[in-house]
Design a protein around this motif. Structure first.
Motif, PDB file in Angstrom:
ATOM      1  N   PHE A  61       7.462  67.480  25.582  1.00  0.00           N
ATOM      2  CA  PHE A  61       6.030  67.773  25.536  1.00  0.00           C
ATOM      3  C   PHE A  61       5.794  69.197  25.023  1.00  0.00           C
ATOM      4  CE2 PHE A  61       2.183  69.540  27.511  1.00  0.00           C
ATOM      5  CZ  PHE A  61       1.248  68.665  26.981  1.00  0.00           C
ATOM      6  N   GLN A  62       6.625  70.149  25.522  1.00  0.00           N
ATOM      7  CA  GLN A  62       6.457  71.545  25.076  1.00  0.00           C
ATOM      8  C   GLN A  62       6.739  71.673  23.578  1.00  0.00           C
ATOM      9  OE1 GLN A  62       9.104  73.255  28.004  1.00  0.00           O
ATOM     10  NE2 GLN A  62       7.458  74.585  28.733  1.00  0.00           N
ATOM     11  N   VAL A  63       7.789  70.977  23.119  1.00  0.00           N
ATOM     12  CA  VAL A  63       8.108  71.034  21.694  1.00  0.00           C
ATOM     13  C   VAL A  63       6.931  70.510  20.877  1.00  0.00           C
ATOM     14  CG1 VAL A  63       9.620  70.144  19.888  1.00  0.00           C
ATOM     15  CG2 VAL A  63      10.580  70.817  22.073  1.00  0.00           C
ATOM     16  N   THR A  64       6.385  69.362  21.302  1.00  0.00           N
ATOM     17  CA  THR A  64       5.281  68.767  20.548  1.00  0.00           C
ATOM     18  C   THR A  64       4.063  69.682  20.550  1.00  0.00           C
ATOM     19  OG1 THR A  64       6.069  66.589  21.167  1.00  0.00           O
ATOM     20  CG2 THR A  64       3.823  66.719  20.352  1.00  0.00           C
ATOM     21  N   ARG A  65       3.705  70.162  21.748  1.00  0.00           N
ATOM     22  CA  ARG A  65       2.463  70.917  21.841  1.00  0.00           C
ATOM     23  C   ARG A  65       2.564  72.295  21.183  1.00  0.00           C
ATOM     24  NH1 ARG A  65      -1.383  73.717  23.807  1.00  0.00           N
ATOM     25  NH2 ARG A  65      -0.030  75.332  24.620  1.00  0.00           N
ATOM     26  N   ARG A  66       3.661  73.015  21.456  1.00  0.00           N
ATOM     27  CA  ARG A  66       3.733  74.398  20.982  1.00  0.00           C
ATOM     28  C   ARG A  66       4.234  74.501  19.556  1.00  0.00           C
ATOM     29  NH1 ARG A  66       6.668  77.798  25.287  1.00  0.00           N
ATOM     30  NH2 ARG A  66       5.521  77.276  27.166  1.00  0.00           N
ATOM     31  N   HIS A  67       5.167  73.660  19.184  1.00  0.00           N
ATOM     32  CA  HIS A  67       5.813  73.870  17.884  1.00  0.00           C
ATOM     33  C   HIS A  67       5.378  72.860  16.834  1.00  0.00           C
ATOM     34  CE1 HIS A  67       8.539  76.961  19.393  1.00  0.00           C
ATOM     35  NE2 HIS A  67       8.479  76.288  20.532  1.00  0.00           N
ATOM     36  N   VAL A  68       5.336  71.592  17.207  1.00  0.00           N
ATOM     37  CA  VAL A  68       5.015  70.575  16.205  1.00  0.00           C
ATOM     38  C   VAL A  68       3.520  70.532  15.923  1.00  0.00           C
ATOM     39  CG1 VAL A  68       5.174  68.147  15.600  1.00  0.00           C
ATOM     40  CG2 VAL A  68       7.042  69.236  16.838  1.00  0.00           C
ATOM     41  N   ALA A  69       2.715  70.366  16.984  1.00  0.00           N
ATOM     42  CA  ALA A  69       1.276  70.180  16.785  1.00  0.00           C
ATOM     43  C   ALA A  69       0.658  71.382  16.080  1.00  0.00           C
ATOM     44  CB  ALA A  69       0.590  69.934  18.123  1.00  0.00           C
ATOM     45  N   ARG A  70       1.051  72.596  16.482  1.00  0.00           N
ATOM     46  CA  ARG A  70       0.441  73.787  15.877  1.00  0.00           C
ATOM     47  C   ARG A  70       0.718  73.883  14.392  1.00  0.00           C
ATOM     48  NH1 ARG A  70       0.185  78.912  19.775  1.00  0.00           N
ATOM     49  NH2 ARG A  70      -0.870  77.868  21.496  1.00  0.00           N
ATOM     50  N   ASN A  71       1.951  73.544  14.001  1.00  0.00           N
ATOM     51  CA  ASN A  71       2.273  73.618  12.576  1.00  0.00           C
ATOM     52  C   ASN A  71       1.696  72.455  11.791  1.00  0.00           C
ATOM     53  OD1 ASN A  71       4.091  75.972  11.867  1.00  0.00           O
ATOM     54  ND2 ASN A  71       4.978  75.248  13.778  1.00  0.00           N
ATOM     55  N   ALA A  72       1.579  71.285  12.456  1.00  0.00           N
ATOM     56  CA  ALA A  72       1.016  70.129  11.757  1.00  0.00           C
ATOM     57  C   ALA A  72      -0.486  70.285  11.582  1.00  0.00           C
ATOM     58  CB  ALA A  72       1.325  68.852  12.540  1.00  0.00           C
ATOM     59  N   LEU A  73      -1.084  71.173  12.405  1.00  0.00           N
ATOM     60  CA  LEU A  73      -2.535  71.348  12.365  1.00  0.00           C
ATOM     61  C   LEU A  73      -3.015  71.903  11.014  1.00  0.00           C
ATOM     62  CD1 LEU A  73      -4.283  70.602  14.688  1.00  0.00           C
ATOM     63  CD2 LEU A  73      -4.463  72.999  15.316  1.00  0.00           C
ATOM     64  N   ILE A  74      -2.158  72.727  10.369  1.00  0.00           N
ATOM     65  CA  ILE A  74      -2.600  73.386   9.133  1.00  0.00           C
ATOM     66  C   ILE A  74      -2.888  72.371   8.018  1.00  0.00           C
ATOM     67  CG2 ILE A  74      -1.954  75.073   7.374  1.00  0.00           C
ATOM     68  CD1 ILE A  74      -0.289  76.437   9.646  1.00  0.00           C
ATOM     69  N   PRO A  75      -1.897  71.492   7.670  1.00  0.00           N
ATOM     70  CA  PRO A  75      -2.237  70.487   6.659  1.00  0.00           C
ATOM     71  C   PRO A  75      -3.349  69.560   7.123  1.00  0.00           C
ATOM     72  CG  PRO A  75      -0.093  70.017   7.636  1.00  0.00           C
ATOM     73  CD  PRO A  75      -0.475  71.402   8.059  1.00  0.00           C
ATOM     74  N   LEU A  76      -3.432  69.301   8.451  1.00  0.00           N
ATOM     75  CA  LEU A  76      -4.455  68.374   8.935  1.00  0.00           C
ATOM     76  C   LEU A  76      -5.855  68.923   8.745  1.00  0.00           C
ATOM     77  CD1 LEU A  76      -2.907  66.803  12.107  1.00  0.00           C
ATOM     78  CD2 LEU A  76      -3.858  65.629  10.140  1.00  0.00           C
ATOM     79  N   VAL A  77      -6.041  70.208   9.043  1.00  0.00           N
ATOM     80  CA  VAL A  77      -7.379  70.787   8.890  1.00  0.00           C
ATOM     81  C   VAL A  77      -7.746  70.867   7.410  1.00  0.00           C
ATOM     82  CG1 VAL A  77      -8.792  72.824   9.285  1.00  0.00           C
ATOM     83  CG2 VAL A  77      -7.279  72.011  11.060  1.00  0.00           C
ATOM     84  N   THR A  78      -6.745  71.181   6.558  1.00  0.00           N
ATOM     85  CA  THR A  78      -7.008  71.184   5.124  1.00  0.00           C
ATOM     86  C   THR A  78      -7.450  69.797   4.677  1.00  0.00           C
ATOM     87  OG1 THR A  78      -5.222  72.786   4.944  1.00  0.00           O
ATOM     88  CG2 THR A  78      -6.039  71.851   2.903  1.00  0.00           C
ATOM     89  N   LEU A  79      -6.733  68.771   5.168  1.00  0.00           N
ATOM     90  CA  LEU A  79      -7.081  67.401   4.806  1.00  0.00           C
ATOM     91  C   LEU A  79      -8.448  67.009   5.333  1.00  0.00           C
ATOM     92  CD1 LEU A  79      -3.748  65.508   5.111  1.00  0.00           C
ATOM     93  CD2 LEU A  79      -5.349  65.410   3.217  1.00  0.00           C
ATOM     94  N   LEU A  80      -8.791  67.546   6.508  1.00  0.00           N
ATOM     95  CA  LEU A  80     -10.099  67.280   7.080  1.00  0.00           C
ATOM     96  C   LEU A  80     -11.192  67.719   6.095  1.00  0.00           C
ATOM     97  CD1 LEU A  80     -10.799  67.708  10.738  1.00  0.00           C
ATOM     98  CD2 LEU A  80     -12.362  68.905   9.277  1.00  0.00           C
ATOM     99  N   GLY A  81     -10.990  68.904   5.497  1.00  0.00           N
ATOM    100  CA  GLY A  81     -11.944  69.356   4.494  1.00  0.00           C
ATOM    101  C   GLY A  81     -11.942  68.451   3.277  1.00  0.00           C
ATOM    102  N   LEU A  82     -10.734  68.077   2.836  1.00  0.00           N
ATOM    103  CA  LEU A  82     -10.635  67.263   1.630  1.00  0.00           C
ATOM    104  C   LEU A  82     -11.151  65.844   1.847  1.00  0.00           C
ATOM    105  CD1 LEU A  82      -7.166  68.330   0.195  1.00  0.00           C
ATOM    106  CD2 LEU A  82      -9.427  68.861  -0.702  1.00  0.00           C
ATOM    107  N   SER A  83     -11.154  65.381   3.123  1.00  0.00           N
ATOM    108  CA  SER A  83     -11.599  64.009   3.350  1.00  0.00           C
ATOM    109  C   SER A  83     -13.114  63.913   3.498  1.00  0.00           C
ATOM    110  CB  SER A  83     -10.909  63.428   4.587  1.00  0.00           C
ATOM    111  OG  SER A  83     -11.325  64.126   5.729  1.00  0.00           O
ATOM    112  N   LEU A  84     -13.794  65.066   3.467  1.00  0.00           N
ATOM    113  CA  LEU A  84     -15.256  65.037   3.613  1.00  0.00           C
ATOM    114  C   LEU A  84     -15.967  64.203   2.549  1.00  0.00           C
ATOM    115  CD1 LEU A  84     -16.351  68.544   4.823  1.00  0.00           C
ATOM    116  CD2 LEU A  84     -16.718  66.375   5.929  1.00  0.00           C
ATOM    117  N   PRO A  85     -15.597  64.344   1.239  1.00  0.00           N
ATOM    118  CA  PRO A  85     -16.275  63.503   0.260  1.00  0.00           C
ATOM    119  C   PRO A  85     -16.154  62.023   0.583  1.00  0.00           C
ATOM    120  CG  PRO A  85     -15.035  65.201  -0.861  1.00  0.00           C
ATOM    121  CD  PRO A  85     -14.673  65.289   0.593  1.00  0.00           C
ATOM    122  N   ALA A  86     -14.950  61.589   1.014  1.00  0.00           N
ATOM    123  CA  ALA A  86     -14.760  60.176   1.350  1.00  0.00           C
ATOM    124  C   ALA A  86     -15.612  59.790   2.547  1.00  0.00           C
ATOM    125  CB  ALA A  86     -13.288  59.908   1.637  1.00  0.00           C
ATOM    126  N   LEU A  87     -15.714  60.716   3.518  1.00  0.00           N
ATOM    127  CA  LEU A  87     -16.511  60.435   4.706  1.00  0.00           C
ATOM    128  C   LEU A  87     -17.983  60.260   4.336  1.00  0.00           C
ATOM    129  CD1 LEU A  87     -16.288  60.184   7.770  1.00  0.00           C
ATOM    130  CD2 LEU A  87     -16.870  62.575   7.917  1.00  0.00           C
TER     131      LEU A  87
END
Lengths: 324, 297
Positions: A230-256
């Motif tokens: 759980f610590q690995v996922t929350r502290r290391h994986v999720a935080r680093n995966a958040l960067i491409p995800l937030v970028t994609l969130l912006g890019l997915s706005l036109p589709a939304l």
């Protein structure tokens, strides 16, 4: 960081300027004479010429463009041909419902999608495959069709929820909690439709991003030093995966927004998308032009918010332009 | 992690694809739908507009046999037309429109991405700026704008979908070409004195095209969905020509007493789009060595 965001804001402004120009050019390249359509078949040549002069359509294209942009920037968006209402008021009323629908759907679908994607990334292969089948199906659902199916189930069969509009007929007579409940009941079906489709896309992205991060050496290090999964996922994986995800969130706005156009049309949700569809069906050019520009502005604004969020999350951008 | 490496080259990719269940499912669905569409007169009633006694044959539920003895596997619509026949003929429209639109967008995307990737300086900057711009505009809004300006027709839908769908292909090709242009075999071709255009067309582009397949598969699903959407709003393929989109629209008013009219074309649409997405995912994973181990199942 400010320089970075400034550059993004400038790019956004250029996109809006481009959409304004493109819309103008396309509408002017369209077949058919708007003045003839406005005055009808009985108009004489003199009347046509007079109306053309009154509308400024006898001027050169660049001059017309300059005048249109100037008026648009001052807030004079003309009148709807179909309804006679000022376009600005027509669309001004439509922006809050669209923003409410799109923003709440974006928040819900990303929260649920992230959770599903994170679950998949660490799950047993069979669970992962089963969830992948669900998310790819959600991703493939056309919004208007899913909307109709939900209406069939929840309105016609179960009589639980209203099928269209943002408020009931007697909404003005309601007050306090019952008014809010009426609003929420009307929001339920369009929001569910848009969110279910959004979950498909968000979960697919989240799963990919989490898996990419999980294969990085620093995750092995974190596991090797004895952190719980759980610590690995929350502290290391999720935080680093958040960067491409937030970028994609912006890019997915036109589709939304594209999805919202269909969903608004099916549920008669009084937003920009429905106004746009109605205006297109009625060939109401002033409304079509303004609605296109308004949508572009909303998308660009959403993208800028995503950029700010990425800059805030990612220390490489937050601490200065050098280290990217 | 200690699995032996897959055989290199195209053979490895094909082997991996054959082992991938997603690719199998996607290809099978697309093949069945294509065959049914191509052989539409053989597998269906033969005339999607055929009507008999309207009062007696309208809104027959699925699996019904009408008074004349004709079997309707998916039932009939409000004019007593056989839904299965319309669905199969609608597949012709959906696949043709989607396929041609994707061909057009791939052609534009390869051209823009190839030139932008191989040329440097203002041409490349301009092409990339145009690509980014087009990506930032909601596609449906652009489609609606174009649909508002002209009379709706299938040909127009193809052109409009093609003109609004090339950006992701251009991005992909641009990246591939940029990395290929620095490779020794390209340097070799240039050193041999080949013209720049010839180097791009003969040596770089063929090597850059594999990822385009992924984009084309995903694009096909998207184009079919958008065509249906436009036709649903009455801005695409016009009745009486059946298209899955206008079939859903025609079932919209009869959701209560004949839900199958809207349900059947929607299910077909979802199946085809899922098939395209899975096929695209599988091809992507088979091409990407870092994901291969994790996702190819």
């Amino acid at each position: 960081m400010l320089a970075h965001l400034g550059a993004r804001a400038l790019a956004g402004a250029l996109v809006v300027a481009g959409v304004v120009t493109l819309t103008f050019l396309l509408v002017h390249a369209a077949p058919g004479d708007p003045v003839e359509r406005l005055l009808g078949p009985t108009a004489t040549a003199g009347q046509l010429a007079a109306q053309r002069r009154a509308l400024g359509l006898d001027r050169s294209l660049p001059a017309q463009y300059a005048i249109w942009v100037g008026r648009f920037a001052r807030g004079d968006w003309g009148r709807s041909i179909a309804t006679g209402r000022p376009v600005r008021a027509l669309l001004g009323d439509a922006v809050p419902p669209t923003v409410l629908l799109v923003a709440s759907s974006l928040a819900l679908s990303y929260l649920i999608g992230l959770a599903v994607g994170a679950w998949q990334a660490g799950a047993d292969p069979r669970v992962d495959t089963a969830l992948s089948v669900v998310t790819v199906t959600l991703f493939a659902l056309p919004g208007y069709w899913l909307g109709l199916m939900l209406v069939m189930a929840f309105t016609y069969a179960a009589h639980w929820l209203p099928a269209f509009g943002a408020t009931g007929i007697a909404a003005d007579a309601l007050s306090g909690w019952s008014r809010l409940a009426d609003r929420l009941r009307h929001l339920a079906l369009p929001l569910t439709t848009l969110t279910l489709i959004g979950i498909g896309g968000a979960a697919r992205f989240a799963r990919g991003a989490m898996r990419d991060v999980r294969s990085q050496p620093f995750v092995t290090t974190a596991e090797a030093k004895g952190l719980t999964s759980f610590q690995v996922t929350r502290r290391h994986v999720a935080r680093n995966a958040l960067i491409p995800l937030v970028t994609l969130l912006g890019l997915s706005l036109p589709a939304l927004f594209s999805g919202a156009v269909f969903v608004e049309a099916v549920f008669a949700w009084p937003g920009v998308g429905r106004r746009l569809v109605e205006a297109v069906q009625a060939r109401d050019y002033p409304v079509v032009m303004a609605a296109t520009v308004v949508t572009a502005v909303l998308v660009v604004a959403g993208n800028l918010l995503a950029d700010v969020a990425v800059a805030w999350i990612d220390p490489r951008i937050r601490r200065g332009p050098r280290a990217s | 992690m200690d699995r032996p490496a897959d055989p290199p080259g195209t053979a490895g990719i094909v082997t991996r694809l054959l082992r991938d269940r997603r690719a199998g499912f996607g290809a099978t669905v697309l093949m069945i739908v294509t065959l049914a569409a191509a052989a539409a007169p053989l597998v269906s009633g033969g005339n999607p507009a055929e009507q008999h006694d309207i009062v007696a044959t309208r809104f027959l539920p699925p699996l019904a046999t009408d008074h004349a003895g004709a079997f309707h596997p998916l039932g009939t619509d409000r004019f007593g037309r056989d839904l299965w026949t319309r669905l199969v003929y609608g597949a012709r429209v959906s696949l043709t429109v989607g396929g041609l639109a994707v061909l057009l967008s791939v052609a534009i995307g390869v051209l823009v991405g190839g030139v932008a990737g191989y040329r440097s300086g203002p041409v490349s900057t301009l092409l990339l700026a145009v690509t980014d711009f087009a990506l930032a505009v909601p596609r449906v809004v652009l489609l609606l704008l174009l649909a508002a300006l002209t009379q709706p027709s299938a040909a127009l839908v193809i052109i409009v979908l093609g003109l609004t769908g090339w950006m992701s292909v251009a991005r992909l090709v641009h990246g591939e070409v940029r990395s290929l242009a620095a490779r020794p075999f390209v340097e070799g071709a240039v050193a041999l004195g080949l013209a720049r255009g010839r180097v791009l067309i003969r040596h770089i582009l063929p090597n850059a095209l594999t990822p385009v397949i992924v984009s084309a598969a995903l694009g096909l699903g998207n184009a079919i969905m958008l065509e249906a959407g436009l036709s649903f709003l009455g801005l695409g393929v016009q009745p009486p020509t059946p298209s899955w989109g206008n079939m859903i629209a025609s079932g919209r008013d009869t959701l209560v007493n004949a839900p199958w009219v809207a349900a059947a074309p929607g299910v077909a649409l979802v199946l085809v789009v899922v098939a395209c997405t899975l096929l695209g995912d599988a091809v992507q994973d088979s091409l990407d060595p870092t994901r291969r181990m994790q996702t190819a199942r």
